[in-house]
Design a protein around this motif. Structure first.
Motif, PDB file in Angstrom:
ATOM      1  N   ALA A 350      51.568  31.724  48.170  1.00  0.00           N
ATOM      2  CA  ALA A 350      51.058  32.935  47.515  1.00  0.00           C
ATOM      3  C   ALA A 350      49.906  32.617  46.563  1.00  0.00           C
ATOM      4  CB  ALA A 350      52.190  33.617  46.761  1.00  0.00           C
ATOM      5  N   ALA A 351      49.224  31.504  46.812  1.00  0.00           N
ATOM      6  CA  ALA A 351      48.131  31.074  45.933  1.00  0.00           C
ATOM      7  C   ALA A 351      47.009  32.104  45.861  1.00  0.00           C
ATOM      8  CB  ALA A 351      47.580  29.730  46.406  1.00  0.00           C
ATOM      9  N   PHE A 352      46.908  32.964  46.873  1.00  0.00           N
ATOM     10  CA  PHE A 352      45.855  33.980  46.888  1.00  0.00           C
ATOM     11  C   PHE A 352      45.993  34.963  45.714  1.00  0.00           C
ATOM     12  CE2 PHE A 352      49.382  35.686  49.303  1.00  0.00           C
ATOM     13  CZ  PHE A 352      49.463  37.006  48.876  1.00  0.00           C
ATOM     14  N   LEU A 353      47.188  35.015  45.102  1.00  0.00           N
ATOM     15  CA  LEU A 353      47.411  35.914  43.971  1.00  0.00           C
ATOM     16  C   LEU A 353      46.782  35.397  42.680  1.00  0.00           C
ATOM     17  CD1 LEU A 353      51.168  36.825  44.581  1.00  0.00           C
ATOM     18  CD2 LEU A 353      49.182  38.306  44.960  1.00  0.00           C
ATOM     19  N   VAL A 354      46.470  34.110  42.653  1.00  0.00           N
ATOM     20  CA  VAL A 354      45.904  33.520  41.438  1.00  0.00           C
ATOM     21  C   VAL A 354      44.552  32.859  41.731  1.00  0.00           C
ATOM     22  CG1 VAL A 354      48.079  33.195  40.216  1.00  0.00           C
ATOM     23  CG2 VAL A 354      47.321  31.460  41.840  1.00  0.00           C
ATOM     24  N   LYS A 355      43.889  33.342  42.767  1.00  0.00           N
ATOM     25  CA  LYS A 355      42.575  32.816  43.121  1.00  0.00           C
ATOM     26  C   LYS A 355      41.647  33.961  43.524  1.00  0.00           C
ATOM     27  CE  LYS A 355      44.025  28.218  44.746  1.00  0.00           C
ATOM     28  NZ  LYS A 355      44.020  27.274  45.891  1.00  0.00           N
ATOM     29  N   GLY A 356      40.354  33.717  43.405  1.00  0.00           N
ATOM     30  CA  GLY A 356      39.375  34.688  43.879  1.00  0.00           C
ATOM     31  C   GLY A 356      39.395  35.995  43.106  1.00  0.00           C
ATOM     32  N   MET A 357      38.826  37.039  43.718  1.00  0.00           N
ATOM     33  CA  MET A 357      38.706  38.329  43.058  1.00  0.00           C
ATOM     34  C   MET A 357      40.067  38.946  42.766  1.00  0.00           C
ATOM     35  SD  MET A 357      36.806  40.457  41.627  1.00  0.00           S
ATOM     36  CE  MET A 357      35.213  39.795  42.112  1.00  0.00           C
ATOM     37  N   LEU A 358      41.021  38.822  43.695  1.00  0.00           N
ATOM     38  CA  LEU A 358      42.355  39.379  43.468  1.00  0.00           C
ATOM     39  C   LEU A 358      42.997  38.712  42.249  1.00  0.00           C
ATOM     40  CD1 LEU A 358      44.644  41.232  44.315  1.00  0.00           C
ATOM     41  CD2 LEU A 358      45.472  39.429  45.857  1.00  0.00           C
ATOM     42  N   GLY A 359      42.846  37.398  42.139  1.00  0.00           N
ATOM     43  CA  GLY A 359      43.390  36.685  40.988  1.00  0.00           C
ATOM     44  C   GLY A 359      42.763  37.162  39.686  1.00  0.00           C
ATOM     45  N   ARG A 360      41.456  37.422  39.709  1.00  0.00           N
ATOM     46  CA  ARG A 360      40.781  37.906  38.502  1.00  0.00           C
ATOM     47  C   ARG A 360      41.307  39.276  38.081  1.00  0.00           C
ATOM     48  NH1 ARG A 360      36.345  35.553  41.373  1.00  0.00           N
ATOM     49  NH2 ARG A 360      35.601  33.686  40.290  1.00  0.00           N
ATOM     50  N   ILE A 361      41.482  40.155  39.054  1.00  0.00           N
ATOM     51  CA  ILE A 361      41.968  41.502  38.754  1.00  0.00           C
ATOM     52  C   ILE A 361      43.379  41.444  38.177  1.00  0.00           C
ATOM     53  CG2 ILE A 361      42.638  43.715  39.779  1.00  0.00           C
ATOM     54  CD1 ILE A 361      40.355  43.277  41.823  1.00  0.00           C
ATOM     55  N   ILE A 362      44.265  40.676  38.827  1.00  0.00           N
ATOM     56  CA  ILE A 362      45.654  40.560  38.352  1.00  0.00           C
ATOM     57  C   ILE A 362      45.692  39.938  36.967  1.00  0.00           C
ATOM     58  CG2 ILE A 362      47.869  39.408  38.757  1.00  0.00           C
ATOM     59  CD1 ILE A 362      47.339  39.690  41.762  1.00  0.00           C
ATOM     60  N   SER A 363      44.904  38.890  36.755  1.00  0.00           N
ATOM     61  CA  SER A 363      44.868  38.217  35.457  1.00  0.00           C
ATOM     62  C   SER A 363      44.399  39.180  34.365  1.00  0.00           C
ATOM     63  CB  SER A 363      43.941  37.000  35.512  1.00  0.00           C
ATOM     64  OG  SER A 363      43.831  36.379  34.244  1.00  0.00           O
ATOM     65  N   PHE A 364      43.360  39.936  34.640  1.00  0.00           N
ATOM     66  CA  PHE A 364      42.830  40.878  33.656  1.00  0.00           C
ATOM     67  C   PHE A 364      43.856  41.951  33.311  1.00  0.00           C
ATOM     68  CE2 PHE A 364      40.424  44.664  32.373  1.00  0.00           C
ATOM     69  CZ  PHE A 364      39.646  44.130  31.360  1.00  0.00           C
ATOM     70  N   ILE A 365      44.564  42.451  34.323  1.00  0.00           N
ATOM     71  CA  ILE A 365      45.587  43.476  34.092  1.00  0.00           C
ATOM     72  C   ILE A 365      46.722  42.925  33.236  1.00  0.00           C
ATOM     73  CG2 ILE A 365      47.375  44.879  35.214  1.00  0.00           C
ATOM     74  CD1 ILE A 365      45.425  45.231  37.571  1.00  0.00           C
ATOM     75  N   LEU A 366      47.179  41.719  33.551  1.00  0.00           N
ATOM     76  CA  LEU A 366      48.271  41.111  32.797  1.00  0.00           C
ATOM     77  C   LEU A 366      47.871  40.844  31.345  1.00  0.00           C
ATOM     78  CD1 LEU A 366      49.626  38.549  35.436  1.00  0.00           C
ATOM     79  CD2 LEU A 366      50.752  40.649  34.663  1.00  0.00           C
ATOM     80  N   VAL A 367      46.668  40.332  31.152  1.00  0.00           N
ATOM     81  CA  VAL A 367      46.188  40.059  29.800  1.00  0.00           C
ATOM     82  C   VAL A 367      46.064  41.361  29.011  1.00  0.00           C
ATOM     83  CG1 VAL A 367      44.214  39.255  28.448  1.00  0.00           C
ATOM     84  CG2 VAL A 367      45.029  37.903  30.379  1.00  0.00           C
ATOM     85  N   SER A 368      45.529  42.404  29.656  1.00  0.00           N
ATOM     86  CA  SER A 368      45.378  43.705  29.001  1.00  0.00           C
ATOM     87  C   SER A 368      46.735  44.280  28.604  1.00  0.00           C
ATOM     88  CB  SER A 368      44.652  44.693  29.923  1.00  0.00           C
ATOM     89  OG  SER A 368      43.353  44.241  30.221  1.00  0.00           O
ATOM     90  N   PHE A 369      47.721  44.140  29.483  1.00  0.00           N
ATOM     91  CA  PHE A 369      49.069  44.628  29.173  1.00  0.00           C
ATOM     92  C   PHE A 369      49.657  43.878  27.980  1.00  0.00           C
ATOM     93  CE2 PHE A 369      53.694  44.256  29.670  1.00  0.00           C
ATOM     94  CZ  PHE A 369      54.044  45.601  29.621  1.00  0.00           C
ATOM     95  N   ALA A 370      49.488  42.573  27.956  1.00  0.00           N
ATOM     96  CA  ALA A 370      50.041  41.763  26.856  1.00  0.00           C
ATOM     97  C   ALA A 370      49.411  42.127  25.518  1.00  0.00           C
ATOM     98  CB  ALA A 370      49.844  40.280  27.150  1.00  0.00           C
ATOM     99  N   TRP A 371      48.137  42.518  25.529  1.00  0.00           N
ATOM    100  CA  TRP A 371      47.463  42.865  24.275  1.00  0.00           C
ATOM    101  C   TRP A 371      48.110  44.059  23.586  1.00  0.00           C
ATOM    102  CZ3 TRP A 371      45.330  39.117  22.255  1.00  0.00           C
ATOM    103  CH2 TRP A 371      44.338  38.324  22.844  1.00  0.00           C
ATOM    104  N   ILE A 372      48.837  44.890  24.325  1.00  0.00           N
ATOM    105  CA  ILE A 372      49.527  46.037  23.713  1.00  0.00           C
ATOM    106  C   ILE A 372      50.490  45.548  22.637  1.00  0.00           C
ATOM    107  CG2 ILE A 372      51.138  47.946  24.136  1.00  0.00           C
ATOM    108  CD1 ILE A 372      49.911  48.142  26.966  1.00  0.00           C
ATOM    109  N   PHE A 373      51.249  44.507  22.940  1.00  0.00           N
ATOM    110  CA  PHE A 373      52.189  43.947  21.962  1.00  0.00           C
ATOM    111  C   PHE A 373      51.438  43.339  20.786  1.00  0.00           C
ATOM    112  CE2 PHE A 373      54.505  43.845  25.993  1.00  0.00           C
ATOM    113  CZ  PHE A 373      55.687  44.465  25.626  1.00  0.00           C
TER     114      PHE A 373
END
Length: 485
Positions: A350-373
């Motif tokens: 499942a390395a495709f989830l943490v690489k390339g454009m998809l990885g960037r989108i997922i990473s940005f969403i996760l970081v944005s969610f964490a900033w709420i706390f």
């Protein structure tokens, strides 16, 4: 307070004094300027706390060196432990004083509560710890001159919010100041690049979009799903522009004296996963946690399970370092868990989830969610905010808050929203250009552009800052987000 005319005047005067002073005396000008600035901005209280930590760490560094020379290994180790424990207890004790007191039923006098947290305590405490640890491990030699060590601890551009410098590297920069010329074209261009880009990030973007962020987090239950989603993204950009903007400004100011500070950000929101995000976000803190907690715990040398445990410990400490309260701890643990998962996924199918454009989108969403706390003042507000982000769950309509019918939308009129939007586009384009060249925007402007292109961009950004920058007086001036740490 950085944008008060008195502060600008202080910098101009100190730069002129620095350059007219003979080389071997310049370090004393830097120290005097730093002591004055800290007293001015942090009052006697702030200067006293910093001086105390400076003296303690310097003395323990000397004791460690003394015992090492006498081959008293056990005493050197004990001294090291105490020398690290004292500033660590000051830092975490101060942050968690009221929580600990409440748990054991101890009353904290109002006079103590009024003192608050000294400005920049987290940053210069970690610098003190790194010095003691480096002397113990032989990574730096004992600094014999206490005033030079005080300059390392007190250099005013990094006093409030870092970066967290290492004593050996920083003192090499101090030595270079003896031969710095009043005007050096390359150095001046580099300083201007960092200053202009940092001011653009802070005054045009961060301080502007901070207004709707404050409005939504004050009472998130009043706003709809789309509004809260938008504000979550805005805070993601606000904290980046505020903290990276601060770092860029301070790098630019230090360059005026011929001092090069550690770069703290490398386009973190364009990285492919959480692991890489932390290699581009608050780099000096990431390196500190790696060198003084992760590696001593064993790093990745004792198997994947131990590596995961060490990672979680590091991010737990990271959360506690940022502030007292469950929200910061959850923010840290969330990043720790995501860091562990990212490391695992990078070696799986499942390395495709943490690489390339998809990885960037997922990473940005996760970081944005964490900033709420990170942004929420307490868990109840964080829970209310997250609940409101789920469509049709909250009582407010989906678009509640996204309207100009009754006046400004979330505190900004239409023109302000256009300025914010276009500024974010400029920021994103510059970050993408720099990311592709493995650099950052100020370095792109100073080192990779021709004089005509650079000059045109300088004039454009300067006009944008002067015309559209958020100015104010007194309480209206927005302090830097990380100054509270």
């Amino acid at each position: 307070m950085l944008f008060q005319l008195t502060t600008i005047g202080f910098i101009i005067i100190s730069v002129l004094l620095f350059h007219i002073t003979p080389g071997r005396f310049r370090k004393w000008v830097l120290l005097a300027a730093s002591v004055f600035f800290i007293y001015w901005q942090g009052k006697a209280f702030g200067l006293t706390v910093l001086l105390f930590i400076t003296v303690i760490s310097y003395l323990f560094g000397g004791l460690i060196s003394y015992f090492q020379k006498r081959d008293e290994v056990k005493l050197a180790h004990i001294t090291t432990a105490i020398g690290i424990a004292i500033p660590a207890l000051i830092l975490f004790g101060w942050k968690y004083l009221y929580i600990a007191a409440a748990l054991v039923g101890v009353y904290v006098p109002e006079k103590v509560a009024e003192l608050g947290l000294p400005i920049g305590l987290s940053f210069y405490t970690f610098q003190a710890i790194s010095y003691v640890a480096d002397v113990s491990m032989g990574k730096t030699t004992l600094q014999k001159n206490p005033f030079i060590y005080a300059l390392y601890m007190m250099w005013f551009p990094k006093w409030m919010s870092g970066p967290i410098e290492r004593e050996g590297a920083f003192l090499e920069e101090i030595k270079k100041t003896e031969s710095v010329k009043f005007f050096d074209f390359d150095r001046t261009i580099r300083a201007l690049s960092y200053l202009i880009w940092g001011l653009f990030m802070k005054m045009v973007i961060a301080d502007r979009i901070g207004i709707p962020v404050d409005a939504a987090f004050e009472n998130p239950s009043e706003y709809g799903f789309l509004t809260l989603m938008l504000v979550s993204l805005l805070y993601t950009m606000q904290i980046y522009c505020d903290f990276a903007g601060y770092t860029n400004i301070m790098i630019g100011i230090s360059a005026l004296y011929g001092i090069e500070l550690t770069q703290n950000f490398r386009t973190p929101y364009l990285t492919e996963n959480i692991v890489e995000f932390w290699r581009g976000w608050h780099i000096s803190l990431s390196n500190f946690l790696k060198d003084y907690i992760y590696i001593p715990l064993g790093g990745n040398r004792r198997g994947s399970a131990r590596k995961a445990f060490n990672t979680l410990v590091v991010f737990f400490v990271c959360g506690m370092w940022h502030g007292a309260g469950l929200t910061f701890i959850i923010w840290g643990i969330f990043h720790g868990v995501m860091n562990v998962f990212s490391s695992f996924l990078r070696k799986s199918k499942a390395a495709f989830l943490v690489k390339g454009m998809l990885g960037r989108i997922i990473s940005f969403i996760l970081v944005s969610f964490a900033w709420i706390f990170f942004r929420a003042p307490d868990m109840s507000v964080a829970a209310s905010y997250i609940k409101g982000m789920i469509p049709f769950v909250g009582t407010a309509g989906i678009r509640t808050g996204l309207s100009f019918e009754d006046g400004p939308m979330l505190g900004l009129v239409q023109t302000e929203w256009w300025i914010a939007g276009l500024s974010l586009v400029i920021l994103t384009v510059m970050d993408i250009i720099s990311y592709r060249k493995d650099t950052i925007p100020p370095e792109t402007m100073s080192a990779r552009w021709g004089d005509i292109t650079r000059g045109a961009v300088f004039v454009f950004l300067a006009l944008v800052i002067l015309i559209f920058g958020k100015y104010g007086a007194g309480e209206e001036i927005r302090s830097f987000v990380y100054a509270q740490f």
